[in-house]
Design a protein around this motif. Structure first.
Motif, short mmCIF file in Angstrom:
data_model
loop_
_atom_site.label_atom_id
_atom_site.label_comp_id
_atom_site.label_asym_id
_atom_site.label_seq_id
_atom_site.Cartn_x
_atom_site.Cartn_y
_atom_site.Cartn_z
N PRO A 12 0.81 -1.23 0.00
CA PRO A 12 0.00 0.00 0.00
C PRO A 12 0.84 1.27 0.00
N GLU A 13 2.08 1.19 0.44
CA GLU A 13 2.94 2.37 0.45
C GLU A 13 3.24 2.88 -0.95
N ARG A 14 3.04 2.03 -1.96
CA ARG A 14 3.34 2.43 -3.33
C ARG A 14 2.17 3.15 -4.00
N TYR A 15 1.00 3.15 -3.35
CA TYR A 15 -0.17 3.83 -3.92
C TYR A 15 -0.18 5.26 -3.40
N LEU A 16 0.62 6.11 -4.03
CA LEU A 16 0.80 7.47 -3.53
C LEU A 16 -0.45 8.32 -3.70
N TYR A 17 -1.43 7.84 -4.45
CA TYR A 17 -2.70 8.56 -4.57
C TYR A 17 -3.56 8.41 -3.32
N MET A 18 -3.23 7.46 -2.46
CA MET A 18 -4.02 7.24 -1.24
C MET A 18 -3.59 8.22 -0.16
N PHE A 29 -2.67 -5.36 5.33
CA PHE A 29 -1.68 -4.66 4.53
C PHE A 29 -0.36 -5.43 4.53
N GLN A 30 0.26 -5.55 3.35
CA GLN A 30 1.56 -6.22 3.21
C GLN A 30 2.61 -5.21 2.77
N LEU A 31 3.63 -5.05 3.59
CA LEU A 31 4.74 -4.16 3.29
C LEU A 31 5.72 -4.82 2.33
N ASN A 32 6.17 -4.09 1.30
CA ASN A 32 7.35 -4.51 0.56
C ASN A 32 8.56 -4.10 1.39
N LEU A 33 9.30 -5.09 1.89
CA LEU A 33 10.39 -4.81 2.82
C LEU A 33 11.36 -3.75 2.30
N PHE A 34 11.71 -3.85 1.01
CA PHE A 34 12.73 -2.94 0.49
C PHE A 34 12.18 -1.56 0.15
N SER A 35 10.87 -1.35 0.33
CA SER A 35 10.36 0.02 0.27
C SER A 35 11.05 0.87 1.33
N LEU A 36 11.35 0.28 2.49
CA LEU A 36 11.97 1.02 3.58
C LEU A 36 13.39 1.45 3.26
N LEU A 72 4.21 1.90 8.81
CA LEU A 72 4.80 1.00 9.79
C LEU A 72 4.69 1.58 11.19
N GLU A 73 4.98 2.86 11.32
CA GLU A 73 4.91 3.50 12.64
C GLU A 73 3.48 3.58 13.16
N ARG A 74 2.51 3.60 12.26
CA ARG A 74 1.11 3.60 12.68
C ARG A 74 0.58 2.20 12.97
N GLY A 75 1.41 1.19 12.72
CA GLY A 75 1.00 -0.18 13.01
C GLY A 75 -0.03 -0.72 12.04
N LEU A 76 -0.03 -0.22 10.80
CA LEU A 76 -1.06 -0.64 9.85
C LEU A 76 -0.69 -1.89 9.06
N TYR A 77 0.56 -2.28 9.06
CA TYR A 77 0.96 -3.49 8.34
C TYR A 77 0.70 -4.74 9.18
N SER A 78 0.35 -5.81 8.48
CA SER A 78 0.20 -7.11 9.13
C SER A 78 1.23 -8.12 8.64
N PHE A 79 1.75 -7.93 7.43
CA PHE A 79 2.65 -8.91 6.82
C PHE A 79 3.72 -8.18 6.02
N GLN A 100 9.71 9.02 -1.70
CA GLN A 100 8.30 9.19 -1.34
C GLN A 100 7.70 7.89 -0.83
N VAL A 101 7.99 6.81 -1.51
CA VAL A 101 7.47 5.51 -1.08
C VAL A 101 8.11 5.10 0.24
N ALA A 102 9.40 5.34 0.40
CA ALA A 102 10.07 5.01 1.65
C ALA A 102 9.44 5.77 2.82
N GLN A 103 9.16 7.03 2.61
CA GLN A 103 8.54 7.83 3.66
C GLN A 103 7.15 7.31 3.99
N ARG A 104 6.38 6.96 2.97
CA ARG A 104 5.04 6.42 3.19
C ARG A 104 5.11 5.08 3.94
#
Length: 245
Positions: free
Chosen positions: A154-160, A175-182, A198-205, A189-193
């Motif tokens: 979801p971090e890659r959908y910058l329109y959200m 929500f599934q994080l792409n690990l290397f987005s970080l 992650l800091e909001r605890g919205l990822y599960s996987f 922009q994607v790294a920041q998102r």
């Protein structure tokens, strides 16, 4: 000292963050989508993934109109043809799929669902330009079919925006994080998102979304992010493991 601790970066591969990981999002079946192009590349990818600590893999080929032959039946056949050629690698390879939420998506809900391995999670994605107008109806369709929608990267959908992420979670999406987005693989922009979510605890996987050997090798050669994320990433990896126990 507080500022240094907060902003310290580590190489996540060298630090062993991937050790024992179950990767639930990657593209390793040869020549079915924009991932691995050959059996040899798949072998190289699995060998390299194992070298950085990944111990189990769910391969998730794309299902959408760009690849009209991909469905649960054809992809299962492709995996069964592939597995005997990889038996010596001693890394379990299971099947899932990454489903595009588009006008053809609902037809796949009428077929055997390609959930992640033996779990009841269905990996889904949207366009990077914008979500379909009937996004929430499609999500409800997944739930009605007996699966749990897991939104890829979801971090890659910058329109959200924050409200959209919260609404998706409330609608039942994991929500599934792409690990290397970080680590900046997709830009700052994607790294920041990714950090915000992650800091909001919205990822599960968490997954790697690995496609090609050249890019994977380049990515793991310098994969740095903030050390403070080690604990939440390890928690996500434990959630990955819980899908298969």
């Amino acid at each position: 000292m507080w500022w240094f601790a907060k902003h310290k970066k580590v190489d996540i591969v060298a630090a062993g963050w991937l050790e024992g990981m179950t990767d639930i999002h990657c593209h390793l079946i040869p020549a079915v989508d924009d991932g691995s192009r050959s059996l040899d590349e798949t072998r190289q990818l699995l060998e390299t993934m194992r070298s950085v600590g990944i111990r189990r893999v769910v391969t998730t080929p794309h299902i959408y109109r760009r690849y009209p032959n991909n469905d649960s039946n054809t992809l299962q056949q492709e995996l069964e043809r592939l597995l005997p050629n990889l038996a010596d690698l001693d890394i379990p390879l299971m099947l899932g799929a990454e489903h595009m939420l588009d006008e053809g998506f609902e037809a796949h809900l009428a077929k055997p669902l390609l959930t992640l391995g033996n779990s009841n999670y269905l990996l889904v994605e949207t366009s990077f330009v914008g979500a379909p107008l009937d996004l929430y109806r499609l999500i409800q369709g997944v739930i009605s079919a007996g699966a749990i929608p897991m939104l890829a990267h979801p971090e890659r959908y910058l329109y959200m925006n924050d409200a959209e992420y919260s609404r998706l979670r409330a609608a039942g999406c994991a929500f599934q994080l792409n690990l290397f987005s970080l680590t900046g693989m997709y830009g700052e922009q994607v790294a920041q998102r990714a950090r915000q979510l992650l800091e909001r605890g919205l990822y599960s996987f968490v997954g790697t979304d690995t496609h090609r050997i050249e890019r994977f090798r380049k990515t793991i050669s310098s994969a740095k992010t903030y050390a403070r994320y080690e604990e939440p990433i390890r928690a996500l990896m434990s959630r990955n493991d819980s899908l298969f126990t």
